[in-house]
Design an enzyme around this catalytic site. Sequence first.
Site, PDB file in Angstrom:
ATOM      1  N   ASP A   1      63.774  48.935  52.422  1.00  0.00           N
ATOM      2  CA  ASP A   1      64.042  47.497  52.336  1.00  0.00           C
ATOM      3  C   ASP A   1      64.867  47.179  51.099  1.00  0.00           C
ATOM      4  OD1 ASP A   1      62.387  47.188  54.575  1.00  0.00           O
ATOM      5  OD2 ASP A   1      60.607  46.946  53.318  1.00  0.00           O
TER       6      ASP A   1
ATOM      7  N   ASN B   1      67.443  56.543  57.787  1.00  0.00           N
ATOM      8  CA  ASN B   1      67.174  57.673  56.911  1.00  0.00           C
ATOM      9  C   ASN B   1      67.511  58.962  57.668  1.00  0.00           C
ATOM     10  OD1 ASN B   1      64.892  58.408  58.540  1.00  0.00           O
ATOM     11  ND2 ASN B   1      63.583  57.023  57.345  1.00  0.00           N
ATOM     12  N   ARG B   2      67.422  60.076  56.989  1.00  0.00           N
ATOM     13  CA  ARG B   2      67.845  61.340  57.598  1.00  0.00           C
ATOM     14  C   ARG B   2      67.069  61.644  58.873  1.00  0.00           C
ATOM     15  NH1 ARG B   2      65.836  65.916  58.112  1.00  0.00           N
ATOM     16  NH2 ARG B   2      64.089  65.427  56.728  1.00  0.00           N
ATOM     17  N   LYS B   3      65.769  61.422  58.850  1.00  0.00           N
ATOM     18  CA  LYS B   3      64.932  61.694  60.022  1.00  0.00           C
ATOM     19  C   LYS B   3      65.332  60.804  61.194  1.00  0.00           C
ATOM     20  CE  LYS B   3      60.036  61.957  61.385  1.00  0.00           C
ATOM     21  NZ  LYS B   3      60.047  60.910  62.429  1.00  0.00           N
ATOM     22  N   GLU B   4      65.526  59.509  60.920  1.00  0.00           N
ATOM     23  CA  GLU B   4      65.929  58.571  61.970  1.00  0.00           C
ATOM     24  C   GLU B   4      67.295  58.922  62.535  1.00  0.00           C
ATOM     25  OE1 GLU B   4      63.582  54.588  60.315  1.00  0.00           O
ATOM     26  OE2 GLU B   4      65.599  55.085  59.594  1.00  0.00           O
TER      27      GLU B   4
END
Length: 502
Positions: free
Chosen positions: A285, A216-219
């Site tokens: 998921d 995701n964007r944060k990761e």
Amino acid sequence: MIKHNPFSPEPSSPELLHRAIARFGGVTVLVVGDLILDRFVNGVIERISPEAPIPVLHGRGEALAMGGAGNVVANIVSLGARAIPVSVIGTDAAGDSLVRMLGELGAETMGLSQQRGRMTSSKSRFSALNQQVLRFDEEEIKPLDDDERAGLVGHFRDALKQADIVILSDYGKGILLDGVAGELIAICREAGKPVLVDPKGRDYARYAGATAITPNRKELGEAVGHAVFADDEIVAAARELISAHGFDFVVATRSEKGMSVVGPDEARHIATQAREVFDVSGAGDTVIATFALALAAGADPVAAASIANAAGGVVVGKRGTARLTVEELTGALFRSHGPTTHKDAILDAASASRMVAAWKAEGLSVGFTNGCFDILHAGHVSLLHAARSQCDRLVLGLNSDASVRRLKGPGRPVNDQHDRACVLAALASVDAVVVFEEDTPLALIEALLPDILVKGADYTIDTVVGADVVQKAGGRVVLVDLVAGKSTTGTIGKLRAGATTN
């Protein structure tokens, strides 16, 4: 390793996306990662405890669900495909529950190893009036020991022979630590099988050589050491990871902004469909499960991301660790893309069946009519307009060229089935056109089970093909008046006499 080009020359049409979904049933996905038992306890809070200044939750029921890699497996099976989970869990109540639930789901469990020295991860969520008030985690994070690792790799090699694609679902609980992920990726590369990774942590070197990662964007920002927000920042961060670790491409999920598919030279950004968000638990998921299925079913990565994006939009509108069905996915995909041109409304029988199911799931009434529609005239337009007024969506069954010749002789049809289908699909009253090869549309009607079957008033209900099928299923048959003097037979006669028609 099979290389994937994420960027096809032309954007995928809705029909191509639906065809990919139609092939889900033939796909086998091997899923390796951390299995988690999710427990949801619901209740009400009516007082404060006399023992401490905390609310007292009166339990009103609880439910169990599979989280982590288990939720990936659940979504794959829910979408009609075959899933093979491989993991190591404990010989505890949570582990027993996961094995039982996977078995009941229909997933294979031979690749699951229960070990006494390992604790199965479990997360209990306590909610009052659908508002979560506490989460209680029971877990021990530790890598696999030598015996556990050897067993997992052995199960993986055996299952890989049956798999079309592999997902590594890393929740950081230990299954893929200490080089296990890299070892499995190397095995996939040797076997020529694509492998997707749902990553965890900041060090993506452990996933080097994977076909793609889905942060995701944060990761994504954490992996490159700085926050990313704008499109160009997403692209730059993804390409930094591609260059450093040899990924074919990166699929970055961006919450309400949709998804981005980034390759070494090109990038595409896919907007999400706005909807009310209830719970994001397990949405990642669902996204990676759907993306893997679409990719294995023949969609290019951008098209697969479009399908996965629609899937994510469905599950965030559900509470709890959610999964979705093919019907829900088809409906979401149609809402987000729709038929962008009239050609996109021309479906095969299988796609039409899923579309009808999706419409019905949304509470829409579906009508059906059929014919040869060789030369479109005012009578046809009037019939279709009247049919559409009886329902929310209208499907038109169209006789194929071979069917028309058998019914009307070797000189027919005047226009081939492609031209007829395109003209009919362009009409505002028609939502989908399905060409059928048989002399009658009975098999198509049995497959679609429309709510309303419409024919012209020159028929009687007992002579309408499929009337008994529709009525038995609780639907109705409607006969509409025809425009006087308007028939294809008369039009053909005028053409042969050298006259013109409007």
